[in-house]
Design a protein around this motif. Sequence first.
Motif, PDB file in Angstrom:
ATOM      1  N   ASP A  77       0.819  -1.220   0.000  1.00  0.00           N
ATOM      2  CA  ASP A  77       0.000   0.000   0.000  1.00  0.00           C
ATOM      3  C   ASP A  77       0.849   1.265   0.000  1.00  0.00           C
ATOM      4  N   GLY A  78       2.138   1.117  -0.294  1.00  0.00           N
ATOM      5  CA  GLY A  78       3.034   2.268  -0.318  1.00  0.00           C
ATOM      6  C   GLY A  78       3.753   2.474   1.005  1.00  0.00           C
ATOM      7  N   TYR A  79       3.308   1.792   2.047  1.00  0.00           N
ATOM      8  CA  TYR A  79       3.924   1.898   3.368  1.00  0.00           C
ATOM      9  C   TYR A  79       4.341   0.538   3.911  1.00  0.00           C
ATOM     10  N   LYS A  80       3.531  -0.461   3.628  1.00  0.00           N
ATOM     11  CA  LYS A  80       3.783  -1.819   4.112  1.00  0.00           C
ATOM     12  C   LYS A  80       3.615  -2.794   2.959  1.00  0.00           C
ATOM     13  N   LYS A  81       4.274  -3.952   3.116  1.00  0.00           N
ATOM     14  CA  LYS A  81       4.093  -5.068   2.192  1.00  0.00           C
ATOM     15  C   LYS A  81       3.749  -6.304   3.006  1.00  0.00           C
ATOM     16  N   ASN A  82       2.837  -7.114   2.478  1.00  0.00           N
ATOM     17  CA  ASN A  82       2.486  -8.403   3.079  1.00  0.00           C
ATOM     18  C   ASN A  82       2.405  -9.444   1.979  1.00  0.00           C
ATOM     19  N   ARG A  83       2.794 -10.657   2.317  1.00  0.00           N
ATOM     20  CA  ARG A  83       2.706 -11.791   1.385  1.00  0.00           C
ATOM     21  C   ARG A  83       1.723 -12.796   1.967  1.00  0.00           C
ATOM     22  N   PHE A  84       0.822 -13.271   1.123  1.00  0.00           N
ATOM     23  CA  PHE A  84      -0.151 -14.289   1.506  1.00  0.00           C
ATOM     24  C   PHE A  84       0.003 -15.470   0.563  1.00  0.00           C
ATOM     25  N   HIS A  85      -0.057 -16.680   1.119  1.00  0.00           N
ATOM     26  CA  HIS A  85       0.000 -17.893   0.316  1.00  0.00           C
ATOM     27  C   HIS A  85      -1.408 -18.484   0.276  1.00  0.00           C
ATOM     28  N   LEU A  86      -1.990 -18.554  -0.904  1.00  0.00           N
ATOM     29  CA  LEU A  86      -3.332 -19.115  -1.054  1.00  0.00           C
ATOM     30  C   LEU A  86      -3.220 -20.511  -1.649  1.00  0.00           C
ATOM     31  N   ASN A  87      -3.846 -21.484  -0.988  1.00  0.00           N
ATOM     32  CA  ASN A  87      -3.746 -22.862  -1.468  1.00  0.00           C
ATOM     33  C   ASN A  87      -4.953 -23.728  -1.100  1.00  0.00           C
ATOM     34  N   ARG A  88      -6.047 -23.115  -0.684  1.00  0.00           N
ATOM     35  CA  ARG A  88      -7.259 -23.852  -0.337  1.00  0.00           C
ATOM     36  C   ARG A  88      -8.474 -23.131  -0.910  1.00  0.00           C
ATOM     37  N   SER A  89      -9.473 -23.882  -1.314  1.00  0.00           N
ATOM     38  CA  SER A  89     -10.663 -23.273  -1.924  1.00  0.00           C
ATOM     39  C   SER A  89     -11.708 -22.851  -0.908  1.00  0.00           C
ATOM     40  N   TYR A  90     -11.454 -23.055   0.397  1.00  0.00           N
ATOM     41  CA  TYR A  90     -12.424 -22.677   1.426  1.00  0.00           C
ATOM     42  C   TYR A  90     -12.012 -21.415   2.201  1.00  0.00           C
ATOM     43  N   TYR A  91     -11.050 -20.683   1.679  1.00  0.00           N
ATOM     44  CA  TYR A  91     -10.760 -19.346   2.194  1.00  0.00           C
ATOM     45  C   TYR A  91     -10.202 -18.501   1.063  1.00  0.00           C
ATOM     46  N   GLY A  92     -10.238 -17.191   1.274  1.00  0.00           N
ATOM     47  CA  GLY A  92      -9.735 -16.294   0.245  1.00  0.00           C
ATOM     48  C   GLY A  92      -9.170 -15.038   0.863  1.00  0.00           C
ATOM     49  N   LEU A  93      -8.621 -14.198   0.024  1.00  0.00           N
ATOM     50  CA  LEU A  93      -7.972 -12.964   0.454  1.00  0.00           C
ATOM     51  C   LEU A  93      -8.789 -11.771  -0.016  1.00  0.00           C
ATOM     52  N   HIS A  94      -9.245 -10.976   0.943  1.00  0.00           N
ATOM     53  CA  HIS A  94      -9.947  -9.732   0.622  1.00  0.00           C
ATOM     54  C   HIS A  94      -8.897  -8.642   0.411  1.00  0.00           C
ATOM     55  N   ILE A  95      -8.967  -7.942  -0.733  1.00  0.00           N
ATOM     56  CA  ILE A  95      -8.032  -6.864  -1.040  1.00  0.00           C
ATOM     57  C   ILE A  95      -8.800  -5.558  -1.134  1.00  0.00           C
ATOM     58  N   SER A  96      -8.418  -4.603  -0.319  1.00  0.00           N
ATOM     59  CA  SER A  96      -9.036  -3.276  -0.299  1.00  0.00           C
ATOM     60  C   SER A  96      -8.586  -2.456  -1.500  1.00  0.00           C
ATOM     61  N   PRO A  97      -9.311  -1.380  -1.806  1.00  0.00           N
ATOM     62  CA  PRO A  97      -8.836  -0.452  -2.834  1.00  0.00           C
ATOM     63  C   PRO A  97      -7.495   0.173  -2.426  1.00  0.00           C
TER      64      PRO A  97
END
Length: 141
Positions: A77-97
């Motif tokens: 977001d210009g201030y922080k970076k995060n890495r997420f590993h997605l590998n299951r179909s029963y959860y997901g990652l919400h990404i804000s504007p």
Amino acid sequence: MVNTNIDNCRIINLPKVNDPRGNLTFVESNKHIPYDIKRVFYLYDVPGGASRAGHALKRCQQFLIAMSGSFDVVLDDGYKKNRFHLNRSYYGLHISPMVWRELENFSSGSVCMVLASAFYNEDDYYRDYQEFIASVQSEQS
């Protein structure tokens, strides 16, 4: 501490109905994800070593699910970076504007489904990282 846009991005667990004949997971607008779904698209057949995305959205929210296989999502977001590993179909990652995203490390046969809060609109995209950073910094001024 400043609350940045990346602080609003998170993994959301979805309902999982276990059944010996095969499991079922579902997503409902404004219940499991915090918006109405306006568009659904998916990425597949991504060649080994390739990355996708490389943009930020000004207003649109997205929810990414690894329907098959796995991949990494790097958020900035210009201030922080995060890495997420997605590998299951029963959860997901919400990404804000206003969060830059890169998708990488796709496993063979992976499928990324995206549920978007808006119809496609090219004017909603930042495709140049420096332009995105300049916009973020001007908002904080």
